[in-house]
Write an enzyme that holds these catalytic residues in place. Structure first.
Site, PDB file in Angstrom:
ATOM      1  N   ARG A 103      13.083  -4.379  72.289  1.00 28.99           N
ATOM      2  CA  ARG A 103      13.906  -3.269  72.779  1.00 28.99           C
ATOM      3  C   ARG A 103      13.408  -2.712  74.110  1.00 28.99           C
ATOM      4  O   ARG A 103      14.106  -1.934  74.764  1.00 28.99           O
ATOM      5  CB  ARG A 103      13.919  -2.133  71.755  1.00 28.99           C
ATOM      6  CG  ARG A 103      14.512  -2.513  70.431  1.00 28.99           C
ATOM      7  CD  ARG A 103      14.451  -1.335  69.501  1.00 28.99           C
ATOM      8  NE  ARG A 103      15.330  -0.281  69.954  1.00 28.99           N
ATOM      9  CZ  ARG A 103      16.593  -0.140  69.614  1.00 28.99           C
ATOM     10  NH1 ARG A 103      17.132  -1.006  68.796  1.00 28.99           N
ATOM     11  NH2 ARG A 103      17.320   0.841  70.069  1.00 28.99           N
ATOM     12  N   TRP A 154      11.227   1.160  77.664  1.00 32.56           N
ATOM     13  CA  TRP A 154      11.984   0.517  78.749  1.00 32.56           C
ATOM     14  C   TRP A 154      12.310   1.663  79.697  1.00 32.56           C
ATOM     15  O   TRP A 154      13.103   2.550  79.366  1.00 32.56           O
ATOM     16  CB  TRP A 154      13.258  -0.130  78.190  1.00 32.56           C
ATOM     17  CG  TRP A 154      14.006  -0.941  79.193  1.00 32.56           C
ATOM     18  CD1 TRP A 154      13.818  -2.259  79.474  1.00 32.56           C
ATOM     19  CD2 TRP A 154      15.095  -0.507  80.028  1.00 32.56           C
ATOM     20  NE1 TRP A 154      14.712  -2.669  80.438  1.00 32.56           N
ATOM     21  CE2 TRP A 154      15.498  -1.618  80.801  1.00 32.56           C
ATOM     22  CE3 TRP A 154      15.754   0.713  80.210  1.00 32.56           C
ATOM     23  CZ2 TRP A 154      16.533  -1.553  81.724  1.00 32.56           C
ATOM     24  CZ3 TRP A 154      16.784   0.778  81.142  1.00 32.56           C
ATOM     25  CH2 TRP A 154      17.164  -0.351  81.883  1.00 32.56           C
ATOM     26  N   GLU A 199      28.579 -17.600  81.226  1.00 36.65           N
ATOM     27  CA  GLU A 199      27.526 -17.404  80.224  1.00 36.65           C
ATOM     28  C   GLU A 199      26.309 -18.298  80.535  1.00 36.65           C
ATOM     29  O   GLU A 199      25.160 -17.870  80.389  1.00 36.65           O
ATOM     30  CB  GLU A 199      28.096 -17.688  78.826  1.00 36.65           C
ATOM     31  CG  GLU A 199      27.126 -17.596  77.672  1.00 36.65           C
ATOM     32  CD  GLU A 199      26.453 -16.229  77.502  1.00 36.65           C
ATOM     33  OE1 GLU A 199      26.825 -15.255  78.169  1.00 36.65           O
ATOM     34  OE2 GLU A 199      25.507 -16.159  76.685  1.00 36.65           O
ATOM     35  N   LYS A 256      22.554 -16.797  81.152  1.00 38.01           N
ATOM     36  CA  LYS A 256      21.345 -17.254  80.443  1.00 38.01           C
ATOM     37  C   LYS A 256      20.299 -17.696  81.457  1.00 38.01           C
ATOM     38  O   LYS A 256      19.117 -17.375  81.332  1.00 38.01           O
ATOM     39  CB  LYS A 256      21.639 -18.436  79.491  1.00 38.01           C
ATOM     40  CG  LYS A 256      22.463 -18.143  78.276  1.00 38.01           C
ATOM     41  CD  LYS A 256      21.770 -17.298  77.237  1.00 38.01           C
ATOM     42  CE  LYS A 256      22.032 -15.836  77.453  1.00 38.01           C
ATOM     43  NZ  LYS A 256      23.141 -15.224  76.827  1.00 38.01           N
ATOM     44  N   GLU A 270      18.757 -14.657  83.339  1.00 37.05           N
ATOM     45  CA  GLU A 270      17.963 -13.782  82.472  1.00 37.05           C
ATOM     46  C   GLU A 270      16.573 -14.316  82.202  1.00 37.05           C
ATOM     47  O   GLU A 270      15.613 -13.569  82.240  1.00 37.05           O
ATOM     48  CB  GLU A 270      18.651 -13.681  81.103  1.00 37.05           C
ATOM     49  CG  GLU A 270      19.591 -12.568  80.940  1.00 37.05           C
ATOM     50  CD  GLU A 270      20.033 -12.450  79.486  1.00 37.05           C
ATOM     51  OE1 GLU A 270      20.545 -13.424  78.919  1.00 37.05           O
ATOM     52  OE2 GLU A 270      19.850 -11.361  78.933  1.00 37.05           O
ATOM     53  N   HIS A 296      36.989 -22.096  97.838  1.00 35.76           N
ATOM     54  CA  HIS A 296      37.361 -20.829  98.470  1.00 35.76           C
ATOM     55  C   HIS A 296      36.136 -20.033  98.920  1.00 35.76           C
ATOM     56  O   HIS A 296      36.233 -18.832  99.156  1.00 35.76           O
ATOM     57  CB  HIS A 296      38.208 -19.994  97.502  1.00 35.76           C
ATOM     58  CG  HIS A 296      39.495 -20.661  97.134  1.00 35.76           C
ATOM     59  ND1 HIS A 296      40.517 -20.859  98.032  1.00 35.76           N
ATOM     60  CD2 HIS A 296      39.902 -21.234  95.974  1.00 35.76           C
ATOM     61  CE1 HIS A 296      41.512 -21.497  97.445  1.00 35.76           C
ATOM     62  NE2 HIS A 296      41.152 -21.738  96.188  1.00 35.76           N
ATOM     63  N   LYS A 325      16.625  -5.776  74.768  1.00 34.00           N
ATOM     64  CA  LYS A 325      17.656  -6.392  73.927  1.00 34.00           C
ATOM     65  C   LYS A 325      18.881  -5.501  73.770  1.00 34.00           C
ATOM     66  O   LYS A 325      20.007  -5.952  73.897  1.00 34.00           O
ATOM     67  CB  LYS A 325      17.040  -6.696  72.562  1.00 34.00           C
ATOM     68  CG  LYS A 325      17.992  -7.322  71.560  1.00 34.00           C
ATOM     69  CD  LYS A 325      18.309  -8.734  71.942  1.00 34.00           C
ATOM     70  CE  LYS A 325      19.246  -9.407  70.955  1.00 34.00           C
ATOM     71  NZ  LYS A 325      19.838 -10.614  71.551  1.00 34.00           N
TER      72      LYS A 325
HETATM   73  O1  M6R Z   1      24.288  -5.898  71.726  1.00 32.11           O
HETATM   74  P1  M6R Z   1      25.398  -6.221  72.682  1.00 32.11           P
HETATM   75  O2  M6R Z   1      26.111  -7.475  72.302  1.00 32.11           O
HETATM   76  O3  M6R Z   1      26.341  -5.087  72.874  1.00 32.11           O
HETATM   77  O4  M6R Z   1      24.682  -6.479  74.068  1.00 32.11           O
HETATM   78  C1  M6R Z   1      25.436  -6.651  75.235  1.00 32.11           C
HETATM   79  C2  M6R Z   1      24.573  -7.155  76.367  1.00 32.11           C
HETATM   80  O5  M6R Z   1      23.586  -6.220  76.688  1.00 32.11           O
HETATM   81  C3  M6R Z   1      23.908  -8.481  76.002  1.00 32.11           C
HETATM   82  O6  M6R Z   1      24.834  -9.439  75.663  1.00 32.11           O
HETATM   83  C4  M6R Z   1      23.058  -8.991  77.186  1.00 32.11           C
HETATM   84  O7  M6R Z   1      23.888  -9.336  78.244  1.00 32.11           O
HETATM   85  C5  M6R Z   1      22.223 -10.179  76.702  1.00 32.11           C
HETATM   86  N1  M6R Z   1      20.862  -9.970  77.050  1.00 32.11           N
HETATM   87  C6  M6R Z   1      22.676 -11.468  77.246  1.00 32.11           C
HETATM   88  O8  M6R Z   1      21.884 -12.525  76.865  1.00 32.11           O
END
Ligand code: M6R
Length: 623
Positions: free
Chosen positions: A27, A74, A495, A499, A502, A518, A618
């Site tokens: 978290r 955080w 996506e 990934k 991140e 473009h 997270k």
């Molecule tokens: O818990 P949530 O699905 O609401 O979270 C949304 C985003 O914070 C989450 O998907 C974030 O983008 C991830 N770290 C992506 O891997």
């Protein structure tokens, strides 16, 4: 976003608090701290850095005592320093507070405290201001001699009075050196759960912190204030009215949140997908009626039939799932569907017609922006449903109904299994709405067959892990990665890029393949590979043209294809990854997995902290 753990009982608090923090580290992991009351004194250990740094500090300077609070941070207000790490203290140094959320009016509150003569602030945080305010109110109320029960009552009143002055969000836990074996928690906008044990009670931001000690939990609601002792607790409102509560059984065990033989949670979660995809559709398919059954939507057939428009909202990966959902629902059900960033939705005057159905998609069910969108949508009177993994989450509880993912706890910061579960659920929604309209029984049963084939096909995709690892090694020194896809696989390009960004920290972008010419094509060069998601489908040849354009400019190409695609790509792509055949609307569930593995293996190759990438957390419970 920040993790809180509190303990009051008979055992030594320090190991329990540290263990809980380790489980909540996903978290937030900028800094961490513990405060424990030892023989009437409040003692603290806190430092910038990970829990491991705090644990080593506590080995050198141990703390003893059976009640205390702890926190993994955080950063929102103030730099990542030892001073800014929680817990924070009041002016007397006798009250310790941990906090998740943002006190928006902390500057004004601080000014008031300073004008009243309190200048003893040690940090730059909003949290310390709240600690000082509560401490001041408590000290004032205890000016004359008071006994132990009165001290508890006065501390509780001080907390309520202070929180009534706060604008912003909070999940807090606090202890006071003068009030033994007593802890107070409160929430508004940031999750807080009470763990009910035998002669011990716990507070945590997330049950995973305490599930090793108890599986009986009370999920607090906004504006709840809880007072905990070893053998009792009381939940009341900010106004002091005693509230009702329900003790729930946590649906997973401490075993479920272990890494097992996997090196990282992310890899474990990627490999769980045959099961999590199966669990997302379990009991929800009707072979006889060639449709999906989603009782949790709480809608009658007539209401389902009359839905005229769908809005899908969420953040990050959940938003990307929504983007696939847009293609899916329009294809299968022909209902106009829009996807909106949750953070934009709530502040924008999106015209929504009365027959609109809104879905908030969120793994954690606690994302502040998504929760804000859900509340805004409900405020305007729209039926708003949740697609959540965390069944006890605020979004799950505040929505008018919804569909649970049943994917089990997702610990890796990079979302993986929750994404494929979201895609399964969106396919089920497309099927359900489609079968309420024009989707034929044969089309319906084709989708069901495709869904049922998925777990086996995902096993096949996972067998490609070594091939993908070898590709990651080949491209380990690149400067970035571009991702391209069309139609159902355009969101998969987004996506794949998310990934990659991140967990590898490489520059990465996703685009619809045809957008290349473009502008994006200006980026193409030999040290910037392009990943093309090109299953053997109706837009294959169009994708092929775009790949030729990249090849002509000496851009390396990694192609992700299916069926006969591999043969046709032999002379264009440098690397080819081939997944099993599936109908185009289901294909994203197969194509995203190699991209999860590619990002994972590249991150490992680059020595990144895969499960706790820099600057991220997270569950993002602040705006
Ligand atoms: O818990 P949530 O699905 O609401 O979270 C949304 C985003 O914070 C989450 O998907 C974030 O983008 C991830 N770290 C992506 O891997």
């Amino acid at each position: 976003m920040c993790g809180i753990v509190g303990y009051v009982g008979r055992a030594e608090a320090a190991p329990i608090l540290l263990d809980g923090l380790r489980r909540l580290e996903y978290r937030g992991y900028d800094s961490a701290g513990v405060a424990i009351v030892t023989r009437g004194h409040l003692e603290t250990r806190k430092c910038a850095g990970r829990i491991v740094a705090l644990a080593s500090l506590m080995t050198k300077q141990p703390l003893s005592g059976s009640f205390g609070v702890s926190h993994t941070r955080w950063a929102t207000h103030g730099k990542v320093t030892d001073e800014n790490a929680h817990p924070h203290f009041d002016a007397s140094g006798k009250l310790a507070l941990v906090h998740n959320g943002v006190i928006e009016n902390y500057q004004a509150l601080k000014e008031q405290l300073i004008q009243g003569g309190d200048t003893n602030f040690r940090s730059e945080t909003d949290t310390e201001v709240l600690a000082h305010l509560i401490g001041k109110l408590y000290d004032e109320s205890c000016a004359s001699t008071v006994d132990a029960p009165q001290k508890k009552a006065r501390l509780l009143t001080a907390v309520r009075t202070a929180l009534q002055q706060v604008i912003g969000t909070y999940g807090i836990a606090l202890v006071h050196a003068e009030v033994p074996d007593f802890m107070i928690g409160a929430r508004r906008g940031s999750p807080l759960v009470l763990g009910v044990g035998k002669e011990e009670n716990f507070l945590a931001s997330d049950v995973s912190a305490i599930v090793a000690y108890t599986r009986d939990a009370v999920y607090l609601n906004d504006f709840d204030v809880v007072a905990l002792e070893r053998d009792k607790f009381e939940i009341s409102s900010l106004a002091g009215e005693i509230g009702d509560y329900r003790v729930s059984k946590v649906e997973f065990t401490a075993e479920d949140i272990k890494k097992g033989d996997f090196r990282h949670y992310m890899l474990k979660e990627i490999f769980e997908q045959p099961n999590t995809v199966r669990d997302a559709m379990r009991g929800r398919l009707s072979l006889e009626e060639c449709t999906a059954k989603l009782g949790g939507l709480n809608m009658t057939p007539a209401q389902l039939r009359d839905v005229g428009r769908i809005v899908l909202t969420g953040c990050g990966t959940a938003l990307h799932a929504g983007r696939v959902g847009e293609y899916l629902i329009e294809r299968l059900a022909n209902i106009p569907t829009e996807v909106e960033y949750a953070s934009e939705f709530r502040h924008r005057n999106t015209p929504i017609t009365p027959e609109t159905l809104v879905f908030a998609i969120s793994q954690s069910g606690e994302t502040a922006d998504t929760l804000g969108a859900l509340r805004e949508s409900r405020r305007k009177g729209f039926r708003t449903l949740g697609i959540c993994n965390n069944v006890a989450s605020t979004i799950a509880r505040e929505s008018d109904g919804g569909v649970y993912m049943h994917a089990g706890p997702e610990i890796g910061v990079a979302a993986t299994k929750s994404f494929t579960s979201q895609l399964v659920i969106l396919t089920l929604l497309g099927l359900l709405f489609g079968r309420m309209r024009n989707l034929s029984t044969s089309e319906g049963s084709r989708i069901i067959e495709a869904l049922e084939a998925l777990p086996g096909q995902i096993e096949e995709v996972l067998n490609l892990s070594d091939q993908i690892k070898a590709i990651a090694r080949t491209y380990a020194d690149v400067n970035g990665v571009l991702f391209f896809g069309r139609q159902f696989n355009f969101p998969i390009a987004l996506e794949g890029a998310l990934k990659m960004k991140e967990i590898t920290y490489l520059f990465a972008e996703g685009h619809p393949s045809a957008e290349l010419k473009h502008g994006v094509i200006a980026l193409v060069r030999p040290d910037l590979p392009s990943v093309f998601i090109v299953p053997d489908d109706a837009v294959f040849s169009k994708n092929l043209n775009n790949m030729e354009q990249v090849k002509a400019r000496k851009g390396p190409i990694i192609a992700l294809t299916s069926g006969n695609g591999a043969k046709q790509l032999k002379n264009v792509a440098n690397e080819i990854i081939s997944v099993p055949e599936a109908p185009d609307c289901v294909m994203p569930i197969l194509t995203v997995i190699p991209l999860q593995l590619l990002a994972y293996h590249l991150a490992v190759e680059l020595g990144r902290d895969v499960d706790k990438p820099r600057n991220l957390a997270k569950s993002v419970t602040v705006e």
